[in-house]
Design a protein around this motif. Structure first.
Motif, mmCIF file in Angstrom:
data_model
loop_
_atom_site.group_PDB
_atom_site.id
_atom_site.type_symbol
_atom_site.label_atom_id
_atom_site.label_comp_id
_atom_site.label_asym_id
_atom_site.label_seq_id
_atom_site.Cartn_x
_atom_site.Cartn_y
_atom_site.Cartn_z
ATOM 1 N N ASP A 1 -2.385 1.481 0.271
ATOM 2 C CA ASP A 1 -2.251 0.114 0.785
ATOM 3 C C ASP A 1 -3.611 -0.464 1.170
ATOM 4 O O ASP A 1 -3.765 -1.133 2.188
ATOM 5 N N GLY A 2 -4.620 -0.149 0.351
ATOM 6 C CA GLY A 2 -5.957 -0.701 0.529
ATOM 7 C C GLY A 2 -6.847 0.037 1.500
ATOM 8 O O GLY A 2 -8.004 -0.336 1.676
ATOM 9 N N ASN A 3 -6.334 1.084 2.125
ATOM 10 C CA ASN A 3 -7.110 1.834 3.112
ATOM 11 C C ASN A 3 -7.488 3.213 2.573
ATOM 12 O O ASN A 3 -6.662 3.873 1.950
ATOM 13 N N PRO A 4 -8.712 3.665 2.837
ATOM 14 C CA PRO A 4 -9.118 4.990 2.369
ATOM 15 C C PRO A 4 -8.322 6.095 3.072
ATOM 16 O O PRO A 4 -8.135 6.061 4.288
ATOM 17 N N VAL A 5 -7.849 7.040 2.256
ATOM 18 C CA VAL A 5 -7.051 8.153 2.747
ATOM 19 C C VAL A 5 -7.538 9.416 2.052
ATOM 20 O O VAL A 5 -7.842 9.398 0.853
ATOM 21 N N LEU A 6 -7.600 10.505 2.790
ATOM 22 C CA LEU A 6 -7.970 11.788 2.211
ATOM 23 C C LEU A 6 -6.723 12.407 1.586
ATOM 24 O O LEU A 6 -5.805 12.829 2.298
ATOM 25 N N SER A 7 -6.696 12.453 0.265
ATOM 26 C CA SER A 7 -5.489 12.917 -0.423
ATOM 27 C C SER A 7 -5.245 14.403 -0.229
ATOM 28 O O SER A 7 -4.123 14.871 -0.413
ATOM 29 N N CYS A 8 -6.271 15.166 0.167
ATOM 30 C CA CYS A 8 -6.079 16.598 0.419
ATOM 31 C C CYS A 8 -5.293 16.852 1.703
ATOM 32 O O CYS A 8 -4.769 17.946 1.902
ATOM 33 N N LEU A 9 -5.206 15.855 2.560
ATOM 34 C CA LEU A 9 -4.486 15.988 3.826
ATOM 35 C C LEU A 9 -3.202 15.166 3.866
ATOM 36 O O LEU A 9 -2.544 15.091 4.905
ATOM 37 N N THR A 10 -2.860 14.554 2.734
ATOM 38 C CA THR A 10 -1.730 13.634 2.689
ATOM 39 C C THR A 10 -0.613 14.221 1.842
ATOM 40 O O THR A 10 -0.842 14.669 0.722
ATOM 41 N N LEU A 11 0.586 14.215 2.394
ATOM 42 C CA LEU A 11 1.748 14.622 1.615
ATOM 43 C C LEU A 11 2.280 13.394 0.881
ATOM 44 O O LEU A 11 2.408 12.323 1.480
ATOM 45 N N PRO A 12 2.589 13.529 -0.400
ATOM 46 C CA PRO A 12 3.046 12.363 -1.160
ATOM 47 C C PRO A 12 4.317 11.729 -0.612
ATOM 48 O O PRO A 12 4.502 10.524 -0.731
ATOM 49 N N VAL A 13 5.153 12.511 0.028
ATOM 50 C CA VAL A 13 6.369 11.947 0.600
ATOM 51 C C VAL A 13 6.030 10.909 1.668
ATOM 52 O O VAL A 13 6.795 9.963 1.894
ATOM 53 N N GLU A 14 4.864 11.035 2.297
ATOM 54 C CA GLU A 14 4.436 10.094 3.335
ATOM 55 C C GLU A 14 4.016 8.741 2.765
ATOM 56 O O GLU A 14 3.977 7.754 3.490
ATOM 57 N N VAL A 15 3.664 8.708 1.484
ATOM 58 C CA VAL A 15 3.109 7.483 0.892
ATOM 59 C C VAL A 15 3.908 6.984 -0.305
ATOM 60 O O VAL A 15 3.439 6.129 -1.053
ATOM 61 N N GLN A 16 5.123 7.469 -0.457
ATOM 62 C CA GLN A 16 5.877 7.090 -1.651
ATOM 63 C C GLN A 16 6.323 5.634 -1.663
ATOM 64 O O GLN A 16 6.679 5.121 -2.704
ATOM 65 N N HIS A 17 6.246 4.958 -0.551
ATOM 66 C CA HIS A 17 6.594 3.529 -0.523
ATOM 67 C C HIS A 17 5.353 2.658 -0.378
ATOM 68 O O HIS A 17 5.435 1.504 0.026
ATOM 69 N N SER A 18 4.212 3.222 -0.745
ATOM 70 C CA SER A 18 2.932 2.531 -0.617
ATOM 71 C C SER A 18 2.302 2.323 -1.977
ATOM 72 O O SER A 18 2.693 2.936 -2.969
ATOM 73 N N LYS A 19 1.287 1.471 -1.999
ATOM 74 C CA LYS A 19 0.499 1.241 -3.202
ATOM 75 C C LYS A 19 -0.695 2.198 -3.149
ATOM 76 O O LYS A 19 -1.521 2.118 -2.234
ATOM 77 N N ILE A 20 -0.777 3.097 -4.114
ATOM 78 C CA ILE A 20 -1.830 4.104 -4.155
ATOM 79 C C ILE A 20 -2.794 3.735 -5.285
ATOM 80 O O ILE A 20 -2.363 3.445 -6.401
ATOM 81 N N GLU A 21 -4.089 3.746 -4.963
ATOM 82 C CA GLU A 21 -5.108 3.471 -5.982
ATOM 83 C C GLU A 21 -6.039 4.672 -6.081
ATOM 84 O O GLU A 21 -6.532 5.171 -5.076
ATOM 85 N N THR A 22 -6.278 5.099 -7.317
ATOM 86 C CA THR A 22 -7.233 6.179 -7.573
ATOM 87 C C THR A 22 -8.401 5.599 -8.360
ATOM 88 O O THR A 22 -8.352 4.463 -8.835
ATOM 89 N N VAL A 23 -9.416 6.399 -8.537
ATOM 90 C CA VAL A 23 -10.594 5.937 -9.279
ATOM 91 C C VAL A 23 -10.229 5.553 -10.712
ATOM 92 O O VAL A 23 -10.866 4.678 -11.300
ATOM 93 N N GLU A 24 -9.201 6.160 -11.271
ATOM 94 C CA GLU A 24 -8.778 5.790 -12.634
ATOM 95 C C GLU A 24 -8.309 4.338 -12.702
ATOM 96 O O GLU A 24 -8.375 3.723 -13.766
ATOM 97 N N GLY A 25 -7.841 3.785 -11.588
ATOM 98 C CA GLY A 25 -7.386 2.403 -11.556
ATOM 99 C C GLY A 25 -8.475 1.400 -11.222
ATOM 100 O O GLY A 25 -8.245 0.196 -11.229
ATOM 101 N N LEU A 26 -9.676 1.897 -10.958
ATOM 102 C CA LEU A 26 -10.773 1.014 -10.545
ATOM 103 C C LEU A 26 -11.296 0.165 -11.700
ATOM 104 O O LEU A 26 -11.492 -1.025 -11.577
ATOM 105 N N GLY A 27 -11.546 0.771 -12.813
ATOM 106 C CA GLY A 27 -12.063 0.079 -13.988
ATOM 107 C C GLY A 27 -12.161 1.065 -15.125
ATOM 108 O O GLY A 27 -11.824 2.235 -14.968
#
Length: 164
Positions: free
Chosen positions: A54-80
């Motif tokens: 949701d536009g905020n930096p998050v450390l994916s190594c400390l994040t469980l996907p179930v916590e963010v499944q209703h959010s917009k996730i952006e990775t470097v592959e989506g940057l350009g």
């Protein structure tokens, strides 16, 4: 125990069936084939695994996907991409801000979060935004310069064109 997750990553919905203890980093890399997000320390100390939630930096190594499944996730592959790179990618390349490149995806995503909110930033603001991202190669100045230049480009591109 496994769960079925619906993850919005880079504007696409991905349905994945994964163990509940698997981190977002592992799901991105292993289950979804998105290797741009890097394994670093896996302790939340280096920032190599930074993604945007949701536009905020998050450390994916400390994040469980179930916590963010209703959010917009952006990775470097989506940057350009190679045909349409983001100004951050262009400036990192032009200024030699990526040497070994391992920290670069996390740096880019943290910088994107900053510049999306405020493109015209000073180096102190950039230092604060990137304080969770470690680099062992560049000495940081090239990274700071690249982020500042990208922000200037983004601000200039966002300005309305004035008629004659």
């Amino acid at each position: 125990m496994k769960v079925l997750l619906h993850l919005n990553i880079n504007g696409q919905i991905h349905d994945v069936y994964v163990p509940v203890q698997k981190t977002l980093l592992e799901v991105l890399r292993e289950d979804l084939g998105l290797p741009g997000t890097k394994h670093g320390c896996e302790l939340g100390e280096c920032g190599a695994c930074t993604v945007l939630v949701d536009g905020n930096p998050v450390l994916s190594c400390l994040t469980l996907p179930v916590e963010v499944q209703h959010s917009k996730i952006e990775t470097v592959e989506g940057l350009g991409n190679t045909t349409n790179p983001h100004p951050l990618q262009q400036e990192f390349a032009a200024r030699g801000a990526a040497q070994c490149g391992y920290c670069t995806p996390g740096m880019l995503m943290s910088a994107k979060a900053l510049l999306d909110k405020k493109p015209l930033v000073n180096q102190d603001e950039i230092k604060t935004a990137l304080s969770g991202n470690l680099c062992r190669c560049t000495g940081y100045q090239r990274i700071l310069d690249a982020v500042e230049a990208a922000g200037q480009r983004m601000a200039a591109e966002a300005e309305p064109v004035k008629g004659d």
